[in-house]
Design an enzyme around this catalytic site. Sequence first.
Site, PDB file in Angstrom:
ATOM      1  N   GLY A 258       0.837  -1.202   0.000  1.00 14.31           N
ATOM      2  CA  GLY A 258       0.000   0.000   0.000  1.00 14.31           C
ATOM      3  C   GLY A 258       0.870   1.249   0.000  1.00 14.31           C
TER       4      GLY A 258
ATOM      5  CG  LEU B 146      -0.792   1.637  -3.758  1.00 11.67           C
ATOM      6  CD1 LEU B 146      -1.855   1.112  -4.720  1.00 11.67           C
ATOM      7  CD2 LEU B 146       0.358   0.649  -3.661  1.00 11.67           C
TER       8      LEU B 146
ATOM      9  CG  HIS C 277       3.343   0.886  -5.426  1.00 12.01           C
ATOM     10  ND1 HIS C 277       3.458   1.957  -4.575  1.00 12.01           N
ATOM     11  CD2 HIS C 277       4.016  -0.131  -4.840  1.00 12.01           C
ATOM     12  CE1 HIS C 277       4.164   1.603  -3.516  1.00 12.01           C
ATOM     13  NE2 HIS C 277       4.521   0.347  -3.651  1.00 12.01           N
TER      14      HIS C 277
ATOM     15  N   GLY D 142       9.682  -3.816  -8.677  1.00  8.29           N
ATOM     16  CA  GLY D 142      10.394  -2.631  -9.161  1.00  8.29           C
ATOM     17  C   GLY D 142      11.905  -2.757  -8.989  1.00  8.29           C
TER      18      GLY D 142
HETATM   19  O1  PAF Z   1       8.406  -4.000  -2.036  1.00  3.73           O
HETATM   20  C1  PAF Z   1       7.477  -4.110  -1.214  1.00  3.73           C
HETATM   21  O2  PAF Z   1       6.586  -3.263  -1.117  1.00  3.73           O
HETATM   22  C2  PAF Z   1       7.448  -5.300  -0.271  1.00  3.73           C
HETATM   23  O3  PAF Z   1       8.726  -5.651   0.131  1.00  3.73           O
HETATM   24  C3  PAF Z   1       6.704  -6.508  -0.854  1.00  3.73           C
HETATM   25  C4  PAF Z   1       7.396  -7.060  -2.083  1.00  3.73           C
HETATM   26  C5  PAF Z   1       5.271  -6.106  -1.209  1.00  3.73           C
HETATM   27  C6  PAF Z   1       6.628  -7.639   0.183  1.00  3.73           C
HETATM   28  O4  PAF Z   1       5.948  -7.225   1.329  1.00  3.73           O
END
Ligand code: PAF
Length: 290
Positions: free
Chosen positions: A38, A40, A44, A154
Amino acid sequence: MRGRDGRVPVVRDVASLRQVVKAWRAAGETVGLVPTMGGLHDGHLALARQAKEECSRAVATIFVNPKQFDRKEDLESYPRDEARDLSLLAGAGCDLVFAPEVGEMYPAGFVSTVSVSELTEVLDGLHRPGHFDGVTTVVCKLLLQALPDRAYFGEKDFQQLTIVTRMVRDLEIPVTIRPVDTVREADGLAMASRNQLLTATQRQLAPLFAEVLMETAEELAGGAAEAAPALTRARLRLGRGGFTKVDYVELRAAADLAPLSRADRPARVLGAAWLGSTRLIDNVPVPERG
Ligand code: PAF
């Protein structure tokens, strides 16, 4: 499978996630998974858009994974706004969001850990004890829960991407890991959820981080120059530029994060540095010449 009101459907339990994905796959659809915590931002959304371009269905996950936080304050201050995240994911074309509670992911009696050695013992692994075990445990679970065709990560978290790719290869998890370029603000700062925690003054200082990494990568391009003096200059510049602490600025092989004294193979300059209580990480590729 957008809801009638244009909202993205949300499931909070593994059984419902499996049911939807199983039905899609039975109908011959391909599924792309975008794991997130989240908070975001456009980085993302680039993952979600690429998933939707390459697969007929895109599933995002929102789960602030307590196992990967090495500091309690960091977990508590992590940005959370589910309503905003859901509307952004709907706009990026996501077909489903899996947003479980902690008890769904780690029910009482959960004692297992997925651990990747070597790659996790350098860079961020030295500064954030247990962090990568938390990441690999939750990513392994999410991949097995959703069983997607592809999963999107990413390059901003280059070490995480490398570790997850190796985990999938070593454990023969039937998914293709797709790397996605880092998305940057106009001033070069790599987008990150934690950027929201910077004060106005820190936000003004922050772009120096990417600038220094990019200039260092440029200095090391082609593999002729010794890395050590350039990396020392980079750390000093960050310190002089207002960064309160520099955890590392290093040159590493892109394939396996091996330390390099020159960029004589595909390489990245990676760094982690603090502005007050906010830790930033970033990395850039070293240009290959001729
Ligand atoms: O990169 C992230 O936001 C986190 O490390 C992930 C891959 C969602 C795992 O919790």
